[in-house]
Enzyme design. Structure first.
Site, mmCIF file in Angstrom:
data_model
loop_
_atom_site.group_PDB
_atom_site.id
_atom_site.type_symbol
_atom_site.label_atom_id
_atom_site.label_comp_id
_atom_site.label_asym_id
_atom_site.label_seq_id
_atom_site.Cartn_x
_atom_site.Cartn_y
_atom_site.Cartn_z
ATOM 1 N N GLU A 176 0.824 -1.217 0.000
ATOM 2 C CA GLU A 176 0.000 0.000 0.000
ATOM 3 C C GLU A 176 0.856 1.264 0.000
ATOM 4 O O GLU A 176 0.852 2.030 0.953
ATOM 5 C CB GLU A 176 -0.979 -0.027 1.176
ATOM 6 C CG GLU A 176 -1.957 -1.189 1.069
ATOM 7 C CD GLU A 176 -3.040 -1.200 2.147
ATOM 8 O OE1 GLU A 176 -2.791 -0.675 3.234
ATOM 9 O OE2 GLU A 176 -4.119 -1.754 1.897
ATOM 10 N N GLU A 192 -5.438 -8.109 -1.332
ATOM 11 C CA GLU A 192 -6.119 -8.119 -0.032
ATOM 12 C C GLU A 192 -7.596 -7.835 -0.226
ATOM 13 O O GLU A 192 -7.964 -6.932 -0.986
ATOM 14 C CB GLU A 192 -5.568 -7.037 0.916
ATOM 15 C CG GLU A 192 -4.221 -7.330 1.493
ATOM 16 C CD GLU A 192 -3.752 -6.234 2.453
ATOM 17 O OE1 GLU A 192 -4.598 -5.597 3.103
ATOM 18 O OE2 GLU A 192 -2.536 -6.026 2.524
HETATM 19 C C1 BGP Z 1 -4.370 -3.106 4.855
HETATM 20 C C2 BGP Z 1 -3.044 -3.637 5.296
HETATM 21 C C3 BGP Z 1 -3.084 -4.924 6.017
HETATM 22 C C4 BGP Z 1 -4.351 -5.229 6.769
HETATM 23 C C5 BGP Z 1 -5.614 -4.668 6.195
HETATM 24 C C6 BGP Z 1 -6.796 -4.625 7.133
HETATM 25 O O1 BGP Z 1 -4.327 -1.709 4.878
HETATM 26 O O2 BGP Z 1 -2.176 -3.798 4.198
HETATM 27 O O3 BGP Z 1 -1.891 -5.034 6.732
HETATM 28 O O4 BGP Z 1 -4.272 -5.350 8.108
HETATM 29 O O5 BGP Z 1 -5.459 -3.395 5.650
HETATM 30 O O6 BGP Z 1 -6.673 -3.518 7.983
HETATM 31 P P1 BGP Z 1 -6.906 -3.587 9.522
HETATM 32 O O7 BGP Z 1 -5.990 -4.636 10.024
HETATM 33 O O8 BGP Z 1 -6.573 -2.247 10.055
HETATM 34 O O9 BGP Z 1 -8.330 -3.942 9.685
#
Ligand code: BGP
Length: 483
Positions: free
Chosen positions: A192, A384
């Site tokens: 990201e 993701e």
């Molecule tokens: C993205 C990241 C991840 C992940 C996901 C969910 O931004 O790349 O590392 O964790 O989001 O976010 P969160 O864990 O804050 O719910």
């Protein structure tokens, strides 16, 4: 009635994780601390108010080194993957996954940044993990840096503008490629990239007063260095023709709040600066005109060096990967580049949201896939996607997570529709096959997995793994492609 979805035969189904959210073992085998391991868990009254958990000063970070206040630092513990990786990889395989996305903790390999040699114990940990994936028939997608900047970067007051940081990063990236190209086919230099740089800026000495807007404006100079570093990674990867390097962007679909042309134009402006700007530089190898105009109007300095433009043009990424969790709305009013709303998305009355306020929008994923394919014509990969829910084990040692089954099924359906639209989508790694520490809120109780991990927000529990209902559903989906 079950509906059969269509996917190409060799479609890469998989699961994604990140070292700092799973590994734990923060102080063993020579590893030093990373910035994310200095952020304590804060119980939030309002779960949508993530900002509240991030109000840290540099002093708070320094105090966390020897934990004077007795706080809990969840990313030091993760879900104990460091010790349990064999069991986890086996469960991934049995679920039907074909590819495992993971990252490497920089501080396990070069604990002090300028170490003469890489840390052998750290290298063998990853080698063992890759060997295990190979044994289980899993392809690996590797994120070189998933937000976890080493703490020495902060101690030295470095940002990406400092050559020392990009040099260390490139040394790290090249080492990984040299050592692990035989195990890893897909490489992502930065997770990201549109969000990561802001995390570094937040704790940098060089951060000026002036809030979110100033941070964002200052971040473009850093980003340029990251774009260049990424292009150098692509350049280096040509040594190994069998590997592929992609970018990774946090994507959210955004809609104008209504058909008022003012709002439509504002939405376009936000899409430009929040997403297309990044793809333009990394895929087309050029800074788009709208960004150059914005830089001029806001006095943003990029400080390009001779040869940078040629490098970006010559070594674009070979595929686009992105995360997709939600969509939002934009209006001229909420779209103003002002503190507080720049990173947030507007509400959409047609969509439901999770406890954390993330608006669920499967069709937005189809929209996004079509947009990206129309504009860039390079293969796409969803690196993701998933739903975070607070869950507990029931008396049968499982979780009846029908909402996750629904979420995944609806997103898969829209992916299949996008493929029918002609989009070249070649893979998907869900976030995440197993419960991990949340990136944004540091909670263990924001659970995304099909596999439940018995730890709570303070890392109390056995750490044992339990299969949720979605695990069985996914296993069946892999065989039937039916939702
Ligand atoms: C993205 C990241 C991840 C992940 C996901 C969910 O931004 O790349 O590392 O964790 O989001 O976010 P969160 O864990 O804050 O719910």
């Amino acid at each position: 009635m079950a509906k059969k979805l269509e996917f190409p035969k060799n479609f890469l189904w998989g699961g994604a994780t990140a070292a700092n959210q799973i590994e734990g073992a923060y102080d063993v085998d020579g590893k030093t601390l990373s910035l994310l391991e200095m952020i304590p868990y804060v119980e939030l009254k309002d779960r949508t108010d993530i900002e509240a958990s991030r109000k840290l000063t540099k002093q708070d970070i320094l105090d966390s080194i020897d934990n004077k206040k007795g706080l809990h630092y969840p990313k030091r513990f993760g879900n104990d993957f460091y010790n349990r990786y064999k069991e986890d990889i086996r469960l991934f395989k049995e679920a039907g996954l074909k590819v495992f996305r993971m990252s490497v903790a920089w501080t396990r390999i070069f604990p002090n940044g300028n170490d003469e040699k890489p840390n052998a114990t750290g290298m063998s940990f990853y080698k063992n993990v890759f060997e295990e994936c190979k044994a289980q028939g899993l392809e690996v997608m590797l994120t070189i840096n998933h937000f976890d900047l080493p703490f020495w970067v902060i101690q030295k007051g470095l940002t990406w503008r400092d050559k020392e940081l990009s040099d260390c990063y490139l040394r790290f990236a090249k080492l990984l490629m040299d050592e692990f190209n035989g195990y890893v086919k897909y490489w992502l230099p930065f997770n990201e990239i549109n969000l990561g740089v802001l995390i570094t800026r937040q704790f940098s000495d060089k951060e000026q007063e002036g809030g979110v807007m100033q941070k964002i404006l200052s971040s473009y100079g850093d980003l340029h260095k990251q774009f260049v570093a990424q292009a150098k990674v692509v350049e280096y990867s040509k040594k190994y023709p069998h590997i592929k390097v992609g970018c990774m962007v946090a994507d959210t679909t955004s809609y104008p709040i209504d058909c008022n042309p003012i709002n439509v134009l504002e939405n376009q402006r936000m899409e430009h600066m929040k997403k297309f700007f990044y793809y333009d530089v990394m895929v087309k190898g050029e800074y788009p005109g709208y960004a150059l105009r914005m830089f001029k109007e806001y006095g943003v300095e990029i400080n390009k060096e001779a040869g940078d433009d040629e490098l970006l043009k010559k070594f674009p990424v070979e595929f686009i990967s992105f995360s997709y969790y939600m969509s939002g709305t934009v209006s001229k009013e909420t779209g103003q580049m002002t503190e507080g709303n720049i990173l947030k998305v507007g509400k959409n009355p047609f969509l439901k949201a999770t406890e954390w306020g993330w608006q669920i929008d499967p069709m937005g994923l189809r929209y996004c896939l079509n947009q990206l394919w129309d504009m860039y014509r390079v293969p796409l990969f969803i690196s993701e996607n998933g739903i975070g829910v607070s869950e507990v084990l029931n008396d049968n040692n499982t979780v009846e997570d029908d909402y996750r089954i629904e979420y995944l099924g609806q997103h898969f359906e829209q992916m299949s529709e996008a493929i029918k639209d002609g989009v070249n989508l070649f893979g998907y790694t869900m976030w995440t096959p197993i419960d991990v520490v949340s990136a944004g809120s540091n909670e263990m109780s924001k659970r995304y997995g099909m596999i439940f991990v018995d730890y709570d927000d303070y890392h109390r529990g056995t750490g044992d793994r339990f299969l949720k209902k979605s695990y069985k559903w996914f296993q069946n989906f892999m065989k039937t492609k039916e939702i």
